[in-house]
Design an enzyme around this catalytic site. Structure first.
Site, PDB file in Angstrom:
ATOM      1  CG  LEU A 177      -6.838  -7.549   6.209  1.00 30.01           C
ATOM      2  CD1 LEU A 177      -8.317  -7.874   6.175  1.00 30.01           C
ATOM      3  CD2 LEU A 177      -6.010  -8.767   5.847  1.00 30.01           C
ATOM      4  CG  HIS A 178      -6.200  -0.273   3.105  1.00 29.88           C
ATOM      5  ND1 HIS A 178      -5.564   0.950   3.040  1.00 29.88           N
ATOM      6  CD2 HIS A 178      -7.056  -0.303   2.049  1.00 29.88           C
ATOM      7  CE1 HIS A 178      -6.020   1.630   2.005  1.00 29.88           C
ATOM      8  NE2 HIS A 178      -6.920   0.899   1.381  1.00 29.88           N
ATOM      9  CB  CYS A 179      -0.810  -2.050   5.786  1.00 26.50           C
ATOM     10  SG  CYS A 179      -1.523  -1.005   7.060  1.00 26.50           S
ATOM     11  CG  MET A 180      -1.867  -6.927   3.204  1.00 31.63           C
ATOM     12  SD  MET A 180      -1.934  -8.507   4.051  1.00 31.63           S
ATOM     13  CE  MET A 180      -1.477  -9.608   2.734  1.00 31.63           C
ATOM     14  NE  ARG A 234      -3.557   0.320   0.083  1.00 33.64           N
ATOM     15  CZ  ARG A 234      -4.497   0.280  -0.837  1.00 33.64           C
ATOM     16  NH1 ARG A 234      -4.761   1.357  -1.560  1.00 33.64           N
ATOM     17  NH2 ARG A 234      -5.180  -0.836  -1.065  1.00 33.64           N
TER      18      ARG A 234
END
Length: 362
Positions: free
Chosen positions: A353-356, A107
């Protein structure tokens, strides 16, 4: 409808002047970009389980869209293939790319995609310096170049000053509605702590967002959540779920470190207006009880969900708030399947989840 004054205007010859904009995450994806986990120091004492968490996430994504998966070398690819096969992932949808990385937080280090009304997709390639905190970032900083080569896409590199210093911007520090609005925090982009772009002020940053992402108005919140190693990323705090709905984390426990900051941000949001001068629809999202490991508060937040083509993947933490958060998101995304992903181990790496993940628009 009346339009609010003082909207941002792109400079001549910028991508936005040619009608490029950053689409919303809920727009249809051509693919999701991830990197296979390998940095053991990101999950000290817990790394063994992390590839299996990734396999579960990739299995869900590969049911609806292509997964572009970065690996450091052939040995890592072979390990990833074995793990994904054992987990039952749709391997026809997983495309491997040998692109060495330092960490896996795509991200922030990966490309931020834009497109124009002709559906031409391009890449904005911002500088990544590991959140102005860590030294090992040089391989991560090359990921957008690699993606542009793989996809044969035009890319734009935002720079300022002379001879031209690349501007730092992480995908997790912004959230857009795809129609000219962007959410971010002062703590991340304006603070002198973990300072990304010394010499650039609020007006400068807003102009670059207008020029390269097609933004007409920036909505500034204050501080991010406790435990956030990035110093204030928006994707643990507040997210658009449609063009006029903003979901924001809220803490009811007055004794919690997040209580006052989240209350202040909620009040700020309630006073903000959209491009037509009307208030947003604001929906609150609970926070899980504090997640602490080895004496460290971790950035556990349901706001770090990822909107995929057919589903919304939501981090869960073995908390009573899990079910409430999943129900809220299901109401906001009635046409997508909302799926909880157990993230108590993953968040030890200071992201979920959003970070990856990083979406590539169709």
């Amino acid at each position: 409808m009346p339009v609010t004054d003082n909207l941002l205007v792109p400079t001549p010859d910028s991508p936005a002047s040619k009608c490029y904009r950053m689409p919303a995450e809920w727009d249809h994806h051509a693919a999701t970009w991830l990197a296979w986990p390998h940095n053991i120091s990101d999950w000290p004492g817990k790394f063994t389980i992390i590839p299996w968490v990734f396999a579960d996430i990739i299995k869900h994504l590969a049911e609806d869209e292509v997964v572009n998966l970065l690996v450091n070398d052939a040995t890592m690819e072979a390990k990833a293939r074995r793990t994904l096969n054992r987990h039952g992932a749709n391997m026809e949808a997983v495309k491997f790319h040998t692109v060495p990385t330092d960490r896996i937080w795509t991200r922030d280090s990966g490309p931020i995609f834009i497109k124009n009304p002709k559906q031409d997709v391009a890449i904005t390639n911002w500088h990544f310096n590991a959140w102005a905190k860590y030294d090992n970032w040089t391989r991560d900083d090359l990921v957008p170049d690699a993606a542009a080569k793989v996809l044969n896409l035009k890319q734009f590199k935002p720079k300022f000053g002379k001879p031209g210093k690349r501007i730092v911007l992480e995908g997790g520090s912004i959230d857009v509605n795809g129609a000219g609005l962007l959410l971010t925090t002062e703590e991340c982009l304006l603070s002198e702590v973990q300072q990304r772009n010394p010499g650039l002020g609020r007006d400068d940053i807003e102009q670059f967002m207008a020029d390269y992402l097609g933004i007409k108005k920036v909505l500034w919140l204050k501080n991010g959540i406790a435990g956030d190693d990035t110093h204030g990323h928006i994707d643990d705090l507040a997210r658009f779920t449609d063009e006029n709905t903003i979901l924001i984390a809220s803490e009811e426990n007055k004794g919690d470190a997040n209580y006052e900051n989240l209350r202040e941000n909620l009040e700020l949001l309630r006073g903000m207006k959209n491009l037509s001068g009307k208030p947003f629809r604001i929906v609150t999202l609970p926070m899980p009880a504090p997640v602490v490991f080895d004496g460290q508060r971790l950035p556990a937040s349901y706001a770090n969900f990822y909107i995929a083509n057919g589903k919304v993947l939501v981090p869960t933490f073995n908390d009573p708030g899990d079910r409430l958060a999943l129900n809220i998101l299901q109401e906001l995304f009635p046409k997508r399947k909302v799926i909880g992903i157990h993230c108590l181990d993953l968040v030890w790496g200071l992201g979920t989840l959003h970070c990856m993940t990083q979406q590539q628009p169709a």
